[in-house]
Design a protein around this motif. Sequence first.
Motif, PDB file in Angstrom:
ATOM      1  N   TYR A 248      -3.195   5.529   5.655  1.00 44.70           N
ATOM      2  CA  TYR A 248      -2.915   5.782   4.297  1.00 44.70           C
ATOM      3  C   TYR A 248      -2.051   6.850   4.331  1.00 44.70           C
ATOM      4  O   TYR A 248      -2.223   7.765   4.783  1.00 44.70           O
TER       5      TYR A 248
ATOM      6  N   VAL B 191      -6.276   5.579  -1.941  1.00 44.95           N
ATOM      7  CA  VAL B 191      -5.978   4.152  -2.085  1.00 44.95           C
ATOM      8  C   VAL B 191      -7.474   3.680  -2.468  1.00 44.95           C
ATOM      9  O   VAL B 191      -8.350   4.421  -1.731  1.00 44.95           O
ATOM     10  N   ALA B 192      -7.697   2.747  -3.356  1.00 45.85           N
ATOM     11  CA  ALA B 192      -8.909   2.147  -3.638  1.00 45.85           C
ATOM     12  C   ALA B 192      -8.857   0.575  -3.061  1.00 45.85           C
ATOM     13  O   ALA B 192      -7.827  -0.025  -2.850  1.00 45.85           O
TER      14      ALA B 192
ATOM     15  N   ASP C 113      -6.383  -2.379  -4.093  1.00 38.39           N
ATOM     16  CA  ASP C 113      -4.952  -1.691  -4.399  1.00 38.39           C
ATOM     17  C   ASP C 113      -3.993  -2.699  -3.588  1.00 38.39           C
ATOM     18  O   ASP C 113      -4.007  -2.787  -2.318  1.00 38.39           O
TER      19      ASP C 113
ATOM     20  N   LEU D 175      -0.426  -2.582  -1.670  1.00 37.75           N
ATOM     21  CA  LEU D 175       0.078  -1.417  -0.749  1.00 37.75           C
ATOM     22  C   LEU D 175       1.681  -1.674  -0.561  1.00 37.75           C
ATOM     23  O   LEU D 175       1.764  -2.758  -0.221  1.00 37.75           O
TER      24      LEU D 175
ATOM     25  N   VAL E  41       0.006   3.102  -2.632  1.00 37.72           N
ATOM     26  CA  VAL E  41      -0.467   2.041  -3.683  1.00 37.72           C
ATOM     27  C   VAL E  41       0.856   1.772  -4.245  1.00 37.72           C
ATOM     28  O   VAL E  41       1.875   2.558  -4.405  1.00 37.72           O
TER      29      VAL E  41
ATOM     30  N   ALA F 154       3.120   1.031  -7.081  1.00 35.70           N
ATOM     31  CA  ALA F 154       3.116   1.640  -8.410  1.00 35.70           C
ATOM     32  C   ALA F 154       4.542   1.322  -9.064  1.00 35.70           C
ATOM     33  O   ALA F 154       5.360   2.389  -8.898  1.00 35.70           O
TER      34      ALA F 154
ATOM     35  N   THR G 174       5.595  -5.325  -1.523  1.00 31.58           N
ATOM     36  CA  THR G 174       4.224  -5.092  -0.975  1.00 31.58           C
ATOM     37  C   THR G 174       3.672  -5.793   0.244  1.00 31.58           C
ATOM     38  O   THR G 174       4.669  -6.483   0.733  1.00 31.58           O
TER      39      THR G 174
ATOM     40  N   ILE H 219      -2.986  -6.117   0.396  1.00 34.43           N
ATOM     41  CA  ILE H 219      -4.111  -5.628  -0.282  1.00 34.43           C
ATOM     42  C   ILE H 219      -5.066  -4.632   0.664  1.00 34.43           C
ATOM     43  O   ILE H 219      -5.459  -5.211   1.577  1.00 34.43           O
TER      44      ILE H 219
END
Length: 124
Positions: A68, A72-73, A76, A78, A88, A90, A99, A102
Amino acid sequence: MGNPTLNKNYTAEAEVKKHRIVKFGAADGQVIYADSATAKSVGVSMELDSATGDRVDITRTGMPEIEYGGTVAAGDFLTSDATGRAIVAAPAGGANVRTIGIAEYAGVVGDIGAVALGFGSLRG
């Protein structure tokens, strides 16, 4: 813990550290770090660092371990930072972000998590 299912061997166009997102290099059969959220990512490097010209195993499907590059949750979407670490996804208004998948686990910069690979894009 990761669970890779399809690994393919390539040549490192430049240094590729373990657990990083990669994209195709300039020549066929080569890979290099994905260097942005818009890079055409193709997989994640496995457990060994590779120098320029070395062979490098890349996970193309499954759930590989990934480093990471930010907070990160779990769940999310990625994408890649400038050095192939997962961040993340965004997208800004009207922009596209590519992406890689996940996040399976939460984590922070430098943590090794896992990503359920699923290539796509998000639009802001």
